[in-house]
Design a protein around this motif. Sequence first.
Motif, PDB file in Angstrom:
ATOM      1  N   PHE A 191      -8.205  -5.034   6.593  1.00 31.76           N
ATOM      2  CA  PHE A 191      -7.905  -6.210   5.768  1.00 31.76           C
ATOM      3  C   PHE A 191      -8.793  -7.379   6.174  1.00 31.76           C
ATOM      4  CE2 PHE A 191      -3.720  -4.228   4.820  1.00 31.76           C
ATOM      5  CZ  PHE A 191      -3.732  -4.413   3.439  1.00 31.76           C
ATOM      6  N   SER A 243      -1.467  -6.443  -6.472  1.00 29.46           N
ATOM      7  CA  SER A 243      -2.561  -5.562  -6.075  1.00 29.46           C
ATOM      8  C   SER A 243      -3.514  -5.415  -7.246  1.00 29.46           C
ATOM      9  CB  SER A 243      -1.996  -4.182  -5.686  1.00 29.46           C
ATOM     10  OG  SER A 243      -2.996  -3.190  -5.765  1.00 29.46           O
ATOM     11  N   ALA A 280      -4.505  -0.165   9.363  1.00 26.69           N
ATOM     12  CA  ALA A 280      -4.707  -0.932   8.128  1.00 26.69           C
ATOM     13  C   ALA A 280      -5.165  -2.351   8.444  1.00 26.69           C
ATOM     14  CB  ALA A 280      -3.416  -0.953   7.310  1.00 26.69           C
ATOM     15  N   HIS A 281      -4.639  -2.932   9.529  1.00 26.26           N
ATOM     16  CA  HIS A 281      -5.012  -4.291   9.908  1.00 26.26           C
ATOM     17  C   HIS A 281      -6.519  -4.431  10.081  1.00 26.26           C
ATOM     18  CE1 HIS A 281      -6.028  -7.268  13.083  1.00 26.26           C
ATOM     19  NE2 HIS A 281      -5.270  -8.036  12.344  1.00 26.26           N
ATOM     20  N   ASN A 312     -10.572  -3.381  -3.540  1.00 24.46           N
ATOM     21  CA  ASN A 312      -9.123  -3.527  -3.496  1.00 24.46           C
ATOM     22  C   ASN A 312      -8.783  -4.933  -3.010  1.00 24.46           C
ATOM     23  OD1 ASN A 312      -8.869  -0.401  -3.559  1.00 24.46           O
ATOM     24  ND2 ASN A 312     -10.061  -0.819  -1.711  1.00 24.46           N
ATOM     25  N   ASP A 342      -9.469   5.973   3.475  1.00 25.35           N
ATOM     26  CA  ASP A 342      -9.388   5.364   2.154  1.00 25.35           C
ATOM     27  C   ASP A 342      -8.614   6.246   1.185  1.00 25.35           C
ATOM     28  OD1 ASP A 342      -9.711   4.008  -0.179  1.00 25.35           O
ATOM     29  OD2 ASP A 342     -11.872   3.745  -0.008  1.00 25.35           O
ATOM     30  N   TYR A 373      -6.621 -11.249  -0.031  1.00 21.75           N
ATOM     31  CA  TYR A 373      -7.084 -10.309   0.982  1.00 21.75           C
ATOM     32  C   TYR A 373      -7.808  -9.148   0.308  1.00 21.75           C
ATOM     33  CZ  TYR A 373      -3.872 -12.732   4.144  1.00 21.75           C
ATOM     34  OH  TYR A 373      -3.227 -13.697   4.878  1.00 21.75           O
ATOM     35  N   SER A 374      -8.902  -8.718   0.922  1.00 20.89           N
ATOM     36  CA  SER A 374      -9.558  -7.484   0.499  1.00 20.89           C
ATOM     37  C   SER A 374      -9.156  -6.378   1.473  1.00 20.89           C
ATOM     38  CB  SER A 374     -11.076  -7.640   0.477  1.00 20.89           C
ATOM     39  OG  SER A 374     -11.576  -7.955   1.769  1.00 20.89           O
ATOM     40  N   PHE A 375      -9.178  -5.157   0.992  1.00 23.61           N
ATOM     41  CA  PHE A 375      -8.853  -4.001   1.828  1.00 23.61           C
ATOM     42  C   PHE A 375     -10.031  -3.040   1.742  1.00 23.61           C
ATOM     43  CE2 PHE A 375      -6.755   0.218   2.404  1.00 23.61           C
ATOM     44  CZ  PHE A 375      -6.287   0.023   3.697  1.00 23.61           C
ATOM     45  N   LEU A 420       0.824  -1.206   0.000  1.00 24.21           N
ATOM     46  CA  LEU A 420       0.000   0.000   0.000  1.00 24.21           C
ATOM     47  C   LEU A 420       0.856   1.254   0.000  1.00 24.21           C
ATOM     48  CD1 LEU A 420      -2.797  -0.905   2.586  1.00 24.21           C
ATOM     49  CD2 LEU A 420      -3.119  -0.506   0.149  1.00 24.21           C
TER      50      LEU A 420
END
Length: 225
Positions: A105, A191, A101-102, A178, A166, A157-159, A87
């Motif tokens: 996710f 990504s 951020a964790h 994402n 954002d 993983y999605s973010f 990122l």
Amino acid sequence: MKFLEYTPLESLNYFLSNVNLGECTLKGSLEAYSCKHTGPDRKLSLSFEHEILEYLGSSLDSDSSSPTDFLSSRSSRKTLIYLVLTLSHIYPDYDFSVMQAHNFFREEGWDSFKQIFNTYMFEAAKEWAVANGDSPLLESISKSIDEVVNLAECEIYSFNPDFEGDPFLEKGTIWSFNFFFYNRKLKRVISFRCCCLSNLAAEGTLADETFNVDDDGDIFDDMDL
């Protein structure tokens, strides 16, 4: 982290960079990165590790089992750090907090990714089919991802950050998604991000700018200089 250039991604990125769907425009990209640290990455990685351990230390007396259970594994912490480093490379001007951020996710399966893709990319897939015959867009994307990171071995993983956190959002954004495809063995991550922008919002912005210029002109017309 090092940006990796792959030919299979180029034609897809050319298509995804600007898909005009009439009232809206889709913009997306697929980017591949090596997880091998560069000099700045090493320093940032240590900072992220310190932030995580500090959080774990402050959570020892907490009754909550999440996210401390996940982060207590060094392997999981490395995964999170690689994702946030990715990122940081995509958005170098954005200051990411690894713990913030964790929270955004989420690990996904291929089926859930496919469902989200088919829901949001339905119109774009039709545009792709017009230009590329019968080759489905999802199939083309999955083949390209597989060639770079071996999709069968990937964690997905999605973010999904909140509005304030954002960095992907632009003016007039209707939706965005994402995803990250991470292969531990190859130490590579792809990504895949897309957003849909309202063309009406963009036109409105231009109209507002024109209106403001005209207003200024009217004001100055009545002034003695």
